[in-house]
Design an enzyme around this catalytic site. Structure first.
Site, PDB file in Angstrom:
ATOM      1  NE  ARG A  26      -3.882  -2.350   2.122  1.00  0.00           N
ATOM      2  CZ  ARG A  26      -3.897  -3.658   1.839  1.00  0.00           C
ATOM      3  NH1 ARG A  26      -2.759  -4.304   1.643  1.00  0.00           N
ATOM      4  NH2 ARG A  26      -5.038  -4.319   1.743  1.00  0.00           N
ATOM      5  N   GLY A  93      -1.343 -11.730  -5.255  1.00  0.00           N
ATOM      6  CA  GLY A  93      -2.776 -11.439  -5.287  1.00  0.00           C
ATOM      7  C   GLY A  93      -3.060 -10.005  -4.865  1.00  0.00           C
ATOM      8  NE  ARG A 121      -4.828 -16.397  -4.902  1.00  0.00           N
ATOM      9  CZ  ARG A 121      -4.047 -15.622  -4.146  1.00  0.00           C
ATOM     10  NH1 ARG A 121      -2.770 -15.459  -4.457  1.00  0.00           N
ATOM     11  NH2 ARG A 121      -4.533 -15.006  -3.096  1.00  0.00           N
ATOM     12  CB  SER A 166     -11.629 -10.177   0.293  1.00  0.00           C
ATOM     13  OG  SER A 166     -10.525  -9.744  -0.488  1.00  0.00           O
ATOM     14  CG  ASP A 314      -2.440 -14.289   4.846  1.00  0.00           C
ATOM     15  OD1 ASP A 314      -3.257 -14.911   4.137  1.00  0.00           O
ATOM     16  OD2 ASP A 314      -2.087 -13.116   4.614  1.00  0.00           O
ATOM     17  CE  LYS A 341      -6.434 -16.060   1.663  1.00  0.00           C
ATOM     18  NZ  LYS A 341      -6.610 -14.621   1.391  1.00  0.00           N
ATOM     19  NE  ARG A 345      -1.604 -20.246   1.872  1.00  0.00           N
ATOM     20  CZ  ARG A 345      -1.365 -18.942   1.983  1.00  0.00           C
ATOM     21  NH1 ARG A 345      -2.090 -18.210   2.822  1.00  0.00           N
ATOM     22  NH2 ARG A 345      -0.410 -18.374   1.275  1.00  0.00           N
ATOM     23  NE  ARG A 387       1.014 -15.645   4.260  1.00  0.00           N
ATOM     24  CZ  ARG A 387       1.905 -14.734   4.688  1.00  0.00           C
ATOM     25  NH1 ARG A 387       2.836 -15.055   5.570  1.00  0.00           N
ATOM     26  NH2 ARG A 387       1.858 -13.483   4.250  1.00  0.00           N
TER      27      ARG A 387
END
Ligand code: S3P
Length: 427
Positions: A26, A93, A121, A166, A314, A341, A345, A387
């Site tokens: 950001r 993403g 995605r 989201s 996450d 993701k 996951r 992850r």
């Protein structure tokens, strides 16, 4: 690259946690759209955030990425230049969805694409609201995924009811709202991380939040800022889990962001009986930060569901690993988002845990883990999901025999120094 992980005799010492991935993205984006210079310190030099930098450079924003600071020479809300090539979002993403909101407001047409994972995605979740606002978005493979062609301009403000909690969708619509002809709002089923709302306000936008609705007014004057990025609690999560589960451990994790929309892992491990304390709580660039002290603990199972889920989405892979070392059952539900993701996951976590001999069952919206079994080393494919690589590296610290992580270098996405940090704290 493969990585071998052995049973740990204890984790001790201090780690400075690398910059938050969401906040780093950001800071680049809003700095690019501001007038004047934005200086970022503790920027995450992860591959995802570097993808964001390269996309804005392709639109002729000058960004100087030095070792300890990033300087963005903002071009203003209407200063981006037509990209001469496809914008490459890599594996990210966040880059894809947030930049799409910005591109929807431009008077030029752009195309973006990323790696094999990004091309799977779901993007319908942003195509729908941006189309309602008046943008023209074409999924070039006609599957509602990237590559996307975005023809922007003449957007209308909308009151959008998002079907998913989201932050990427919310941020996408709010960013498009910067260019709309009226007010834009997004209402979520459950509140997601609010870094966009906090940081955009800091840059001078008019953003308000009431409950799960965020509202933005168009055409603000954004001014360059100094942003100190907090450490990423999603990266701290691996050390939190490891220090709790490995006997003879005590870790000090410095400068961890604990924004209440992100701190669910702390609430969960506290409810499991964790010995974890927050010290030196203070605010940096509008975000709450602290140092965490984590010690080996005896844990019991818990339920993770509902409004907690977006605050730790996450961290679920490593929470699932931790649950294997807790007494009793841990139930994770309302977490269907895990399926979309960087990997599915639910599947990749349960598959890895079963390979190690854990008692784990996948469900439609999460998983159930019964703790207390001895885990054995296994060969775990990261499925190119950062992850998954880190969560199973943590699991490997508690296995009685060595573990091999395949495609272990996927950690570059969010934590390039992960294995060096592990070495540093291993006794
Ligand atoms: C992010 C939001 C979350 C999270 C992702 C980063 C963000 O995704 O999983 O890693 O920076 O806004 P969703 O918005 O899809 O939940």
């Amino acid at each position: 690259m493969d990585m071998n992980i052995k049973k740990s005799a204890g984790l001790r010492g201090e780690l400075v946690i690398p910059g938050d991935k969401s906040i780093s993205h950001r800071a680049i984006m809003f700095g690019a759209l501001a007038d004047g210079t934005t200086e970022i310190t503790n920027f995450l030099q992860g591959a995802d955030c570097l993808s964001t930098i390269s996309c804005f450079q392709t639109m002729r924003v000058t960004i100087e990425n030095g070792n300890d600071r990033v300087l963005i020479h903002g071009v203003g809300l209407h200063g981006l230049q037509t990209p001469e090539k496809m914008l490459d979002v890599g594996n990210s993403g966040t880059t894809t969805r947030l930049i799409s909101g910005i591109l929807a407001g431009q008077s030029f047409t752009s195309t973006l694409n990323g790696d094999a994972s990004i091309q799977k995605r779901p993007m319908k979740r942003i195509i729908d609201p941006l189309t309602q606002m008046g943008a023209n978005i074409h999924s070039l493979n006609n599957n509602s995924c990237a590559p996307l062609e975005i023809r922007g301009g003449n957007l209308h403000g909308i009151a959008y009811q998002s079907p998913v909690a989201s932050a990427q969708v919310k941020s996408c619509v709010l960013l498009a709202g910067l260019y709309a002809d009226g007010t834009t709002s997004v209402t979520e089923p459950v509140l997601s991380r609010n870094h966009t709302e906090l940081m955009l306000s800091g840059f001078g936008a008019q953003v308000t939040s009431v409950g799960t609705t965020a509202t933005i007014n168009p055409e603000p004057e954004l001014h360059g800022q100094q942003i100190a990025v907090p450490g990423d609690i999603s990266s701290a999560a691996y050390w939190i889990a490891a220090a709790l589960a490995v006997p003879n451990s005590e870790l000090v994790l410095q400068n961890v962001g604990i924004n209440p929309t992100r701190d669910g892992i702390l609430r969960v491990v506290e409810s499991m009986g964790a010995d974890i304390t927050r010290e030196n709580v203070h605010t940096v660039s509008g975000e709450l930060v602290c140092d965490l002290i984590v010690r080996s603990s005896t844990l019991h199972g818990t339920t993770v569901s509902g409004e907690l889920i977006p605050t730790l989405i996450d961290e679920i892979p490593v929470i699932a690993v931790l649950a294997c070392f807790a007494d009793g059952e841990t139930v994770i539900k309302d977490a269907q988002e895990l399926k979309v993701k960087e990997s599915n996951r639910i599947d990749t976590v349960v598959e890895g845990l079963l390979a190690m001999g854990a008692d784990a069952t996948a469900t439609d919206d999460g998983m159930i883990i019964r703790g207390g079994r001895t885990l054995h080393g296994a060969t775990i494919d990261s499925h190119l999901d950062h992850r998954i690589a880190m969560s199973f590296a943590v699991a490997g610290l508690m296995c009685d025999t060595p573990t091999t992580i395949l495609n272990a270098d996927s950690v570059v996405i969010s934590y390039p120094d992960f294995y060096e940090s592990l070495k540093k704290i291993s006794v």
